[in-house]
Design an enzyme around this catalytic site. Structure first.
Site, PDB file in Angstrom:
ATOM      1  N   GLY A  85      16.256  -7.650  33.616  1.00 42.19           N
ATOM      2  CA  GLY A  85      17.445  -7.094  34.006  1.00 42.19           C
ATOM      3  C   GLY A  85      18.562  -7.293  32.603  1.00 42.19           C
ATOM      4  N   GLY A  86      19.657  -7.676  33.112  1.00 35.33           N
ATOM      5  CA  GLY A  86      20.875  -7.812  32.009  1.00 35.33           C
ATOM      6  C   GLY A  86      20.314  -8.583  30.862  1.00 35.33           C
TER       7      GLY A  86
ATOM      8  CG  PHE B 101      -1.888   1.112   1.358  1.00 42.90           C
ATOM      9  CD1 PHE B 101      -3.033   1.018   0.839  1.00 42.90           C
ATOM     10  CD2 PHE B 101      -1.570   2.216   2.206  1.00 42.90           C
ATOM     11  CE1 PHE B 101      -4.054   2.062   0.902  1.00 42.90           C
ATOM     12  CE2 PHE B 101      -2.666   3.117   2.339  1.00 42.90           C
ATOM     13  CZ  PHE B 101      -3.811   2.924   1.679  1.00 42.90           C
TER      14      PHE B 101
ATOM     15  CB  ILE C 280      10.608  -7.869  34.597  1.00 45.06           C
ATOM     16  CG1 ILE C 280       9.537  -6.870  35.152  1.00 45.06           C
ATOM     17  CG2 ILE C 280      10.478  -9.232  35.246  1.00 45.06           C
ATOM     18  CD1 ILE C 280       8.221  -7.106  34.715  1.00 45.06           C
TER      19      ILE C 280
ATOM     20  CG  LEU D 256      -0.770   7.641   1.891  1.00 45.64           C
ATOM     21  CD1 LEU D 256      -1.877   8.378   0.699  1.00 45.64           C
ATOM     22  CD2 LEU D 256      -1.763   7.489   3.158  1.00 45.64           C
TER      23      LEU D 256
ATOM     24  N   PRO E  31       8.358  11.093   0.456  1.00 46.03           N
ATOM     25  CG  PRO E  31      10.351  11.497  -0.846  1.00 46.03           C
ATOM     26  CD  PRO E  31       8.576  11.044  -0.768  1.00 46.03           C
TER      27      PRO E  31
ATOM     28  CD  GLU F 135      -1.616   0.151   8.368  1.00 45.57           C
ATOM     29  OE1 GLU F 135      -2.849   0.151   8.546  1.00 45.57           O
ATOM     30  OE2 GLU F 135      -0.970  -0.809   7.832  1.00 45.57           O
TER      31      GLU F 135
ATOM     32  NE  ARG G  58      17.995 -12.831  38.129  1.00 46.20           N
ATOM     33  CZ  ARG G  58      19.293 -12.877  38.228  1.00 46.20           C
ATOM     34  NH1 ARG G  58      19.642 -13.911  37.564  1.00 46.20           N
ATOM     35  NH2 ARG G  58      20.111 -11.631  38.169  1.00 46.20           N
TER      36      ARG G  58
HETATM   37  N1  CAA Z   1     -12.776   7.858   5.984  1.00 45.21           N
HETATM   38  C1  CAA Z   1     -13.269   8.526   5.122  1.00 45.21           C
HETATM   39  N2  CAA Z   1     -13.353   9.654   4.545  1.00 45.21           N
HETATM   40  C2  CAA Z   1     -12.277  10.440   5.422  1.00 45.21           C
HETATM   41  C3  CAA Z   1     -11.670   9.904   6.336  1.00 45.21           C
HETATM   42  C4  CAA Z   1     -11.823   8.344   6.829  1.00 45.21           C
HETATM   43  N3  CAA Z   1     -11.490   7.891   7.744  1.00 45.21           N
HETATM   44  N4  CAA Z   1     -10.791  10.720   6.677  1.00 45.21           N
HETATM   45  C5  CAA Z   1     -10.849  11.803   6.224  1.00 45.21           C
HETATM   46  N5  CAA Z   1     -11.908  11.531   5.305  1.00 45.21           N
HETATM   47  C6  CAA Z   1     -12.177  12.522   4.059  1.00 45.21           C
HETATM   48  C7  CAA Z   1     -12.910  13.734   4.565  1.00 45.21           C
HETATM   49  O1  CAA Z   1     -14.342  13.623   5.120  1.00 45.21           O
HETATM   50  C8  CAA Z   1     -12.718  14.720   3.604  1.00 45.21           C
HETATM   51  O2  CAA Z   1     -13.600  14.594   2.453  1.00 45.21           O
HETATM   52  P1  CAA Z   1     -14.639  16.092   2.193  1.00 45.21           P
HETATM   53  O3  CAA Z   1     -13.639  17.199   1.686  1.00 45.21           O
HETATM   54  O4  CAA Z   1     -15.476  15.307   0.918  1.00 45.21           O
HETATM   55  O5  CAA Z   1     -15.241  16.364   3.100  1.00 45.21           O
HETATM   56  C9  CAA Z   1     -11.336  14.417   2.973  1.00 45.21           C
HETATM   57  O6  CAA Z   1     -11.186  12.870   3.278  1.00 45.21           O
HETATM   58  C10 CAA Z   1     -10.157  15.208   3.513  1.00 45.21           C
HETATM   59  O7  CAA Z   1     -10.229  15.009   5.072  1.00 45.21           O
HETATM   60  P2  CAA Z   1      -9.600  16.031   5.850  1.00 45.21           P
HETATM   61  O8  CAA Z   1     -10.012  17.381   5.439  1.00 45.21           O
HETATM   62  O9  CAA Z   1      -9.701  15.699   7.293  1.00 45.21           O
HETATM   63  O10 CAA Z   1      -7.866  15.910   5.578  1.00 45.21           O
HETATM   64  P3  CAA Z   1      -6.779  16.336   6.045  1.00 45.21           P
HETATM   65  O11 CAA Z   1      -5.748  16.839   5.213  1.00 45.21           O
HETATM   66  O12 CAA Z   1      -7.004  17.224   7.461  1.00 45.21           O
HETATM   67  O13 CAA Z   1      -5.904  14.978   6.920  1.00 45.21           O
HETATM   68  C11 CAA Z   1      -5.669  13.372   8.482  1.00 45.21           C
HETATM   69  C12 CAA Z   1      -6.475  14.182   7.765  1.00 45.21           C
HETATM   70  C13 CAA Z   1      -6.430  12.374   9.364  1.00 45.21           C
HETATM   71  C14 CAA Z   1      -4.370  13.645   9.234  1.00 45.21           C
HETATM   72  C15 CAA Z   1      -4.977  12.198   7.161  1.00 45.21           C
HETATM   73  O14 CAA Z   1      -4.241  13.085   6.201  1.00 45.21           O
HETATM   74  C16 CAA Z   1      -4.495  11.122   7.813  1.00 45.21           C
HETATM   75  O15 CAA Z   1      -4.878   9.858   8.053  1.00 45.21           O
HETATM   76  N6  CAA Z   1      -2.989  11.053   7.558  1.00 45.21           N
HETATM   77  C17 CAA Z   1      -2.296   9.987   8.021  1.00 45.21           C
HETATM   78  C18 CAA Z   1      -1.728   9.092   6.831  1.00 45.21           C
HETATM   79  C19 CAA Z   1      -1.254   7.670   7.040  1.00 45.21           C
HETATM   80  O16 CAA Z   1      -2.066   6.953   7.862  1.00 45.21           O
HETATM   81  N7  CAA Z   1      -0.226   7.247   6.706  1.00 45.21           N
HETATM   82  C20 CAA Z   1       0.447   6.103   7.062  1.00 45.21           C
HETATM   83  C21 CAA Z   1       1.013   5.780   5.591  1.00 45.21           C
HETATM   84  S1  CAA Z   1       0.333   4.042   5.087  1.00 45.21           S
HETATM   85  C22 CAA Z   1       1.398   2.836   5.817  1.00 45.21           C
HETATM   86  O17 CAA Z   1       1.880   3.194   7.074  1.00 45.21           O
HETATM   87  C23 CAA Z   1       1.165   1.612   5.433  1.00 45.21           C
HETATM   88  C24 CAA Z   1       2.311   0.678   5.621  1.00 45.21           C
HETATM   89  O18 CAA Z   1       3.210   0.257   4.883  1.00 45.21           O
HETATM   90  C25 CAA Z   1       2.352  -0.305   6.933  1.00 45.21           C
END
Ligand code: CAA
Length: 379
Positions: free
Chosen positions: A339-340, A123, A337, A125, A128, A363, A268
């Site tokens: 220790g070493g 996944f 708990i 997303l 940088p 996430e 222990r």
């Molecule tokens: N479900 C559905 N829709 C959602 C939502 C949700 N959980 N959260 C936000 N939305 C929608 C909002 O309703 C909004 O829609 P509308 O404009 O139609 O109203 C739109 O998305 C934008 O939302 P926000 O205005 O709230 O957006 P924001 O810029 O303020 O960001 C945030 C909100 C919660 C910070 C979000 O950006 C976020 O979750 N960021 C973290 C991302 C993340 O988890 N990254 C991890 C990377 S993946 C990973 O780690 C995978 C791996 O390999 C392990």
């Protein structure tokens, strides 16, 4: 309100526990030491149904509920959090995302192999400059009629080199902000798609985390998930479920460390008695057990809401923020708990302490979960 698990839940929990102890435990220290991806173990997890637990059986999955998934995640994570992050990403981000929002053709093409571990998914997303601020996608998917041209870089991608299928989030209409973002299915081997170097990490060292580069990658339009501009909501909704997986991973890391500390405290001796007869240790164990139980209830509540098709956004954020804190606190105390001995690899708890940290970061960081929770409170 019923707190008891069904016979089926108990069977799944036991199967995961047995597998983790029999198959994952023997090589876990070596895999961590050498950053070795658990390819054979992941293949076996796929064959046993742990990689597509909630996928409909008609697409090769186990057709199980989210509670079963939480139980299995906890057991696998007690022993090897590198394996459980592969399991979590494949189940809750890739399979769930495709099954919930993909076309029938996409589901038939990818899910049967993903759900059985013949291939695994990633996944993509984070970038940088777009981790927590996920709307600021720099990767572009230029609309060329019947296909997209993908350009950009993704960072810290779990299953980066071992995946075959990548769900890539990219910006198509910058003027529309988050409403211009798309989610595309990219396959390994598409010309212009390059897997970058592997990260040398503090924890979950068995999992392979890479940056990915896309240089004019041609992606057919039938590989887009959902309508044009659905990519950001796809990512958010998919991550909402993903957070239950990571919360359960954190829970497992905590309960694995607690079980080791409890067992050690019975053996222990210090000052003429086993250390579990000292109140200083008893209180630590009591705190750990209480925190873990609270984390477990939050994970199960989020899963229960998801199974009932109720809103689980706040519940999954609460489960993740709390469980990941419990994972940090519990693993630090488990090392104390011991220790070493806790400071050396053979006793496992130092690895669990290192593995715990990432659960507060990926996430959605702890801070992002608090944004999600507080927005719900104030809405
Ligand atoms: N479900 C559905 N829709 C959602 C939502 C949700 N959980 N959260 C936000 N939305 C929608 C909002 O309703 C909004 O829609 P509308 O404009 O139609 O109203 C739109 O998305 C934008 O939302 P926000 O205005 O709230 O957006 P924001 O810029 O303020 O960001 C945030 C909100 C919660 C910070 C979000 O950006 C976020 O979750 N960021 C973290 C991302 C993340 O988890 N990254 C991890 C990377 S993946 C990973 O780690 C995978 C791996 O390999 C392990």
């Amino acid at each position: 309100m019923l707190f008891n698990l069904t016979e089926e839940h108990l069977m799944i929990q036991k199967a995961a526990r047995d597998f983790a102890n029999d198959v994952l435990k023997p090589g876990v220290i070596e895999r961590d030491e050498h950053q070795k991806f658990p390819a054979a173990e992941i293949k076996q997890m796929g064959e046993l149904g742990f990689l597509g637990m909630m996928v409909d059986p008609k697409y090769g999955g186990g057709g199980m509920d989210c509670i079963s998934y939480v139980l299995a995640m906890e057991e696998i994570s007690k022993i090897d959090a590198s394996c459980s992050v592969v399991m979590s990403v494949n189940n809750s981000l890739v399979c769930w995302g495709l099954e919930t929002f993909g076309t029938e053709e996409q589901k038939l093409k990818y899910l049967p192999r993903l759900a059985t571990g013949q291939i695994i998914g990633a996944f993509c997303l984070s970038e940088p400059e777009a981790g927590s601020d996920a709307t600021s996608q720099r990767t572009t998917a230029e609309d060329k009629g019947d296909h997209y041209i993908l350009n950009g870089t993704k960072n810290w991608i779990t299953n980066g080199s071992s995946a075959s299928v990548y769900l890539v989030i990219a910006q198509t209409h910058p003027e529309k902000g988050h409403k211009g973002i798309n989610a595309l299915i990219v396959e390994k081997g598409m010309p212009g798609f390059v897997v970058g170097p592997k990260e040398n990490k503090l924890g979950i060292r068995g999992s392979d985390t890479h940056s990915l580069m896309f240089d004019n990658v041609k992606v057919p339009k039938e590989n887009r998930i959902g309508e044009d501009g659905f990519g950001f909501k796809f990512a958010m909704q998919t991550l909402t479920g993903g957070r239950i997986g990571i919360a359960s991973q954190a829970l497992g890391i905590a309960s694995g460390a607690y079980e080791l500390a409890l067992a050690y405290s019975k053996e222990r001796k210090a000052f003429g008695k086993t250390i579990n007869q000292h109140q200083a240790i008893q209180f630590k164990l009591a705190d750990m057990a209480t925190q873990i139980e609270a984390a477990r209830l939050l994970c199960l509540k989020a899963a229960w809401l998801k199974d009932k098709h109720l809103d689980y956004t706040t519940a999954s954020a609460m489960a993740k923020v709390f469980s990941s804190k419990v994972a940090m606190d519990t693993t630090i105390e488990a090392v104390q708990i011991h220790g070493g001995y806790g400071f050396v690899k053979e006793f496992h708890v130092e690895r669990l302490m290192r593995d715990a940290k990432i659960t507060q970061i990926y996430e959605g960081t702890t801070e992002v979960q608090k944004i999600v929770i507080s927005r719900a409170l104030l809405a």
